[in-house]
Design an enzyme around this catalytic site. Structure first.
Site, PDB file in Angstrom:
ATOM      1  N   GLY A   9       6.691   8.360  12.131  1.00 19.18           N
ATOM      2  CA  GLY A   9       6.911   6.936  12.401  1.00 19.18           C
ATOM      3  C   GLY A   9       7.037   6.192  11.066  1.00 19.18           C
ATOM      4  O   GLY A   9       6.563   5.067  10.915  1.00 19.18           O
ATOM      5  N   ASP A  35      10.796  10.318  11.174  1.00 17.94           N
ATOM      6  CA  ASP A  35      11.043   9.283  12.171  1.00 17.94           C
ATOM      7  C   ASP A  35      12.146   9.752  13.100  1.00 17.94           C
ATOM      8  O   ASP A  35      12.913  10.653  12.775  1.00 17.94           O
ATOM      9  CB  ASP A  35      11.435   7.961  11.481  1.00 17.94           C
ATOM     10  CG  ASP A  35      11.115   6.745  12.339  1.00 17.94           C
ATOM     11  OD1 ASP A  35      10.149   6.032  12.020  1.00 17.94           O
ATOM     12  OD2 ASP A  35      11.829   6.512  13.340  1.00 17.94           O
ATOM     13  N   ILE A  36      12.224   9.086  14.236  1.00 13.70           N
ATOM     14  CA  ILE A  36      13.267   9.407  15.200  1.00 13.70           C
ATOM     15  C   ILE A  36      14.585   8.747  14.788  1.00 13.70           C
ATOM     16  O   ILE A  36      15.661   9.163  15.193  1.00 13.70           O
ATOM     17  CB  ILE A  36      12.788   8.967  16.611  1.00 13.70           C
ATOM     18  CG1 ILE A  36      13.569   9.629  17.715  1.00 13.70           C
ATOM     19  CG2 ILE A  36      12.769   7.465  16.761  1.00 13.70           C
ATOM     20  CD1 ILE A  36      12.867   9.523  19.059  1.00 13.70           C
ATOM     21  N   ARG A  37      14.457   7.717  13.935  1.00 13.52           N
ATOM     22  CA  ARG A  37      15.656   6.987  13.471  1.00 13.52           C
ATOM     23  C   ARG A  37      15.950   7.314  12.005  1.00 13.52           C
ATOM     24  O   ARG A  37      15.046   7.651  11.245  1.00 13.52           O
ATOM     25  CB  ARG A  37      15.438   5.467  13.586  1.00 13.52           C
ATOM     26  CG  ARG A  37      15.399   4.957  15.012  1.00 13.52           C
ATOM     27  CD  ARG A  37      14.837   3.557  15.036  1.00 13.52           C
ATOM     28  NE  ARG A  37      13.447   3.541  14.550  1.00 13.52           N
ATOM     29  CZ  ARG A  37      12.807   2.462  14.117  1.00 13.52           C
ATOM     30  NH1 ARG A  37      13.420   1.300  14.071  1.00 13.52           N
ATOM     31  NH2 ARG A  37      11.551   2.530  13.710  1.00 13.52           N
ATOM     32  N   TYR A 143      -0.482  -1.193  26.130  1.00 10.85           N
ATOM     33  CA  TYR A 143      -0.712  -0.843  24.721  1.00 10.85           C
ATOM     34  C   TYR A 143      -2.213  -0.720  24.452  1.00 10.85           C
ATOM     35  O   TYR A 143      -2.685   0.278  23.894  1.00 10.85           O
ATOM     36  CB  TYR A 143      -0.082  -1.932  23.852  1.00 10.85           C
ATOM     37  CG  TYR A 143      -0.318  -1.807  22.373  1.00 10.85           C
ATOM     38  CD1 TYR A 143       0.245  -0.772  21.634  1.00 10.85           C
ATOM     39  CD2 TYR A 143      -1.083  -2.753  21.687  1.00 10.85           C
ATOM     40  CE1 TYR A 143       0.046  -0.675  20.268  1.00 10.85           C
ATOM     41  CE2 TYR A 143      -1.283  -2.675  20.319  1.00 10.85           C
ATOM     42  CZ  TYR A 143      -0.722  -1.630  19.614  1.00 10.85           C
ATOM     43  OH  TYR A 143      -0.918  -1.549  18.260  1.00 10.85           O
TER      44      TYR A 143
HETATM   45  N1  SER Z   1       0.075  -6.471  15.960  1.00 13.73           N
HETATM   46  C1  SER Z   1      -0.114  -5.666  17.124  1.00 13.73           C
HETATM   47  C2  SER Z   1       0.533  -6.292  18.287  1.00 13.73           C
HETATM   48  O1  SER Z   1       0.644  -7.504  18.303  1.00 13.73           O
HETATM   49  C3  SER Z   1      -1.583  -5.516  17.383  1.00 13.73           C
HETATM   50  O2  SER Z   1      -1.942  -4.192  17.270  1.00 13.73           O
HETATM   51  O3  SER Z   1       0.918  -5.612  19.189  1.00 13.73           O
END
Ligand code: SER
Length: 315
Positions: A9, A35-37, A143
């Protein structure tokens, strides 16, 4: 023993700066950007680069076999705002990417693994002010859920298999070299670009939304300090609370106006990122990182604003 470091990454907001710093410290040939890109010109020409898809096990096997890395940094992830647009992909990449790297690192004898967590592991029932290392954690973004689960996996691999995994819960990271990748804290970067280009900015977070933030130089230094700390100093194997400063859009605008007196800040309403921000802490207690590996931030709001404006003007 010479270190061989993989950064998976490497083209993102953190990777771009981490690769440069690690190449300075460990030698260009010893830090492999993955990276993938396709990377930008500079990164490819200052050391090895490999195309890597962290979800592709054959691809990972070939890379681990070729380099036999002593350290791996896994930075490939979908962030909070982008993750909400594609929850299943966010879960797959953030979770299976981590499990693949943990498994390959065990199999190939990698000495140390770094994986970033985030303030997104906290949720509406976590304390908002000086959020402690240990408290209620009820993240409500995919996330945040993936980061909290990932923290548990990191600790599990350490306790069960002895893998030396280290992690930091990053706040919003503010930098000028690469654009941010779809987070809730990105307003605090866009504001600088628009202040210089247009003299005004429309914030997607409201005036009183206070969030923990950090300048990238501090984040990179802290990350490398954690990775270089002796193993016996590391008491947290899930992920460390990590703090720089806290501010809201009005505080940031006031600081920008010290340099650009005519800067205007207005607000967009009903952005989905507001809800995410409302569920996150306003400030973080990072006393365990301070005690264990002497973490100390250098940038406050004033220094950060000056550094952002100066560097963006040059660029
Ligand atoms: N900066 C990140 C986000 O806003 C927080 O881990 O997703």
């Amino acid at each position: 023993m010479t270190e061989k470091i993989l950064i998976i990454g490497s083209n993102g907001q953190i990777g771009t700066e981490l690769v440069t710093e690690l190449r300075k410290n460990y030698g260009e040939a010893n830090v492999v950007a993955c990276d993938i890109r396709r990377p930008d010109y500079d990164m490819k020409n200052s050391g090895p680069f490999e195309f890597v898809n962290v979800l592709d096990k054959d691809n990972l096997t070939a890379i681990y076999q070729k380099y036999k890395p002593t350290q791996v940094y896994l930075l490939a992830a979908l962030l909070s705002a982008t993750g909400e647009q594609n929850p299943k992909l966010a879960w797959d990449l953030n979770m299976n990417g981590l499990l693949n790297v943990l498994d390959f690192s065990l199999e190939f004898g990698t000495k140390r693994v770094y994986w970033p967590s985030s303030i997104a592991v906290f949720g509406p029932n976590s304390p908002k002010q000086q959020t402690p290392q240990f408290c209620t954690m009820d993240p409500n973004t995919v996330y945040g859920i993936s980061k909290l689960a990932g923290e548990r996996w990191c600790e599990y691999y350490f306790c069960k298999y002895g893998l030396d995994v280290r992690s930091i819960r990053y706040p919003g990271l503010i930098s000028w070299k690469a654009m941010p990748g779809g987070g809730t804290t990105d307003y605090a970067i866009h504001i600088f670009h628009d202040a210089l280009k247009k003299g005004s900015y429309a914030s997607f977070l409201s005036a009183e939304t206070e969030l923990p933030m950090m300048y990238m130089d501090d984040a990179i230094r802290g990350t490398i300090e954690l990775m270089e700390a002796p193993a016996e100093k590391i008491s947290i194997r899930s992920s460390y609370n990590f703090a720089g400063m806290s501010f809201n859009p009005e505080d940031l605008a006031a600081e920008i106006r010290k340099h650009l007196p005519n800067f205007k800040l207005h607000y967009k309403e009903n952005d989905p990122r507001q809800q995410i921000a409302n569920s996150w802490p306003q400030s973080i207690d990072d006393s365990v990182a301070k005690k264990d590996w002497q973490w100390q931030p250098e940038f406050n709001l004033e220094k950060l604003t000056l550094a952002m404006l100066t560097n963006l003007r040059k660029g």
